[in-house]
Design an enzyme around this catalytic site. Structure first.
Site, PDB file in Angstrom:
ATOM      1  N   ASP A 108      -3.306   7.920  -4.499  1.00  0.00           N
ATOM      2  CA  ASP A 108      -2.951   6.515  -3.974  1.00  0.00           C
ATOM      3  C   ASP A 108      -3.377   5.609  -4.787  1.00  0.00           C
ATOM      4  O   ASP A 108      -4.293   4.899  -5.190  1.00  0.00           O
ATOM      5  CB  ASP A 108      -4.749   6.313  -2.837  1.00  0.00           C
ATOM      6  CG  ASP A 108      -4.388   5.153  -1.784  1.00  0.00           C
ATOM      7  OD1 ASP A 108      -3.501   4.724  -2.088  1.00  0.00           O
ATOM      8  OD2 ASP A 108      -5.551   4.734  -1.324  1.00  0.00           O
TER       9      ASP A 108
ATOM     10  N   ASP B  35       0.675  -1.047  -0.077  1.00  0.00           N
ATOM     11  CA  ASP B  35      -0.134   0.122  -0.195  1.00  0.00           C
ATOM     12  C   ASP B  35       0.828   1.529  -0.092  1.00  0.00           C
ATOM     13  O   ASP B  35       1.589   1.568   1.094  1.00  0.00           O
ATOM     14  CB  ASP B  35      -0.527   0.058   1.210  1.00  0.00           C
ATOM     15  CG  ASP B  35      -2.265   0.726   1.178  1.00  0.00           C
ATOM     16  OD1 ASP B  35      -1.823   1.881   0.468  1.00  0.00           O
ATOM     17  OD2 ASP B  35      -2.838   0.953   2.198  1.00  0.00           O
TER      18      ASP B  35
END
Length: 491
Positions: free
Chosen positions: A317, A101
């Site tokens: 993101d 992530d």
């Protein structure tokens, strides 16, 4: 993915192959690093409902030479994460599957004390509980350590001798992760030549989870843990950089057409990338959007809640799938996209997706959407990227932030819908982020910061199960045997 607190994160999107070193390497020079990354949903049809389910969990958390990471898969998401990595931890190493992530910082794995952690996870993956006592290089981080004082904002109250440094992470959906910090060495592939690598290593502090709740402990979606590539000092990129192992910059190129792609730590010199400044004092990778163009028309960036001028903050993101816009911008965007098709009738499916019936070519029938950033950087999104099939309808991948969290009303959140098929460069050395459209099935060039030489890095899949781990285990066994002999002979 973005998080609520300082110490923990949720899924990312890339599937990395990290391997824990089994013995200290004699070569500590920076050469770039290599990780293998794959997707959970290789070859499967894009699903807007799965995209949205995945993103909803992430948004609950938003409020709070080089290294080459081979990528695989197609980037199809489920309710937890798009990409996961097989890593090795400990000496001798054991296999773990972790989500990766860019929107979170901490690395953590489920630990031996976790009595309720599932033994099998996503698609029947055999999960492993980490035990620092099983590793010759593993140690518990104590509450009296400088690290523990730093993350707690000062000395830990009531800290006893040799007591563990604890973490407790709350998520907006009510789930949490509780555990303590440990340190072990991670082994990765260092770029040594054109499409060639060699082993390198570095110590990493990560969380040892003893209890999880909610989706973190779901046997259907569970993995062994999470690997964070965020901006904070606790992230793996920051830890490796602080020890001089790598430069604090990395790039990914997600192949949205064929699956897989590239994930590399280091200085990318080709393709050339235009960059824009990262917003300072922002915990996530964020930059200022100056304009949004639909076809040839520019939208008004002001919103109903705030009017801060001509710019709007956008969080980049790779752990989010779709793109989320403030209500006012979202409505204007959708209206302009369908303006050239007055016969279309918009409908709402499943109480959340704006859809319509259409049988023609989407790229011929609808306009591209372009985001403009400071320093003449732009991001172009084509209709084939932002339209998805749901039942017999076409639906927008653009989503209204107001459906998820009121505290993100004025923030744009850009995920893989706009990042796929682009080389995205995160440069924490210079506090910039940039990208360029690119064929992610081709190669990039990475500069060796020690010698100045430039090497090719290309996409490659994760090695077959056990191949690299077995190699590390053998090296560990031989070195441990050698050391045992030296110690025995010295007596």
């Amino acid at each position: 993915m973005l998080i609520l607190s300082t110490f923990i994160s949720f899924p990312l999107i890339l599937l990395i192959s990290i391997f824990i070193i089994t013995a200290t390497s004699s070569n500590n020079d920076f050469r770039g690093a290599v990780f293998d990354v794959n997707s959970k949903f290789a070859g499967k049809e894009r699903s807007l409902s799965l995209f949205k389910a995945h993103d909803s969990l992430r948004h609950l958390q938003i409020l709070a030479s080089g290294v080459d990471l081979p990528l695989g898969g197609t980037g199809r998401p489920d309710a937890v994460g798009l990409y996961y990595a097989r890593i090795g931890i400990g000496t001798p190493p054991k296999e773990y599957y972790v989500q990766v992530d860019t929107g979170s910082d901490i690395m953590w794995t489920n630990c031996i004390e976790c009595r309720e952690c599932p033994k099998r996870g996503y698609h029947g993956l055999e999960l492993t509980l980490y035990n620092p006592e099983d590793s010759f290089t593993g140690n518990v981080v104590t509450c009296s350590s400088a690290f523990c004082a730093e993350i707690n904002g000062g000395a830990v109250t009531g800290c006893k001798t040799n007591a563990s440094c604890l973490y407790y992470e709350n998520y907006g959906d009510g789930s949490f992760s509780v555990g303590y910090f440990v340190v072990d060495v991670v082994q990765y592939d260092s770029v040594s030549g054109d499409l060639e690598t060699k082993l390198a290593n570095g110590s990493v502090i990560f969380g040892c989870g003893v209890r999880q709740s909610g989706n973190l402990g779901s046997s259907e979606e569970a993995l062994d843990g999470i690997l964070g590539f965020g901006k904070a000092n606790l992230s793996i990129i920051s830890q490796l950089a602080s020890s001089g192992k790598v430069k604090k910059m990395f790039a990914h190129c997600l192949d949205g057409d064929n699956g897989g792609g590239i994930f590399a730590i280091g200085h990318v010199v080709q393709p050339k990338v235009i960059s824009t400044p990262l917003i300072q004092d922002e915990p996530h990778y964020a930059a200022n959007v100056t304009r949004i163009e639909v076809g040839t028309l520019f939208l008004n960036l002001s919103t109903n809640t705030h009017d801060t001028g001509d710019m709007r903050k956008a969080i980049i993101d790779s752990g989010t799938t779709l793109a989320y816009l403030p209500d006012a911008i979202y409505k204007s965007l959708v209206n302009e996209i369908v303006a050239g098709q007055p016969e279309l009738s918009l409908t709402t499916l499943q109480d959340q997706y704006t859809c319509f019936e259409y049988s023609g070519s989407v790229d011929d029938g609808f306009p591209a959407v372009t985001f403009y950033f400071e320093n003449s950087l732009s991001l172009k999104v084509y209709p084939r990227d932002y339209l998805f099939v749901v039942e017999d309808f076409l639906c927008f991948g653009w989503q209204n932030n107001g459906l998820d969290s009121s505290s993100t009303m004025d923030t744009i959140l850009l995920g893989d819908l706009v990042l796929s098929n682009k080389l995205v460069l995160y440069d924490l050395e210079n506090q910039t982020i940039g990208w360029t459209e690119y064929n992610c099935s081709s190669t990039i060039k990475l500069r060796d910061e020690i010698t100045g030489s430039v090497h090719l890095v290309g996409p490659h899949p994760i090695p077959s199960a056990g191949t690299r781990i077995a190699r590390s285990y053998l090296l560990s066994f031989l070195l441990i045997t050698l050391l045992h002999g030296i110690i025995f002979d010295s007596r």
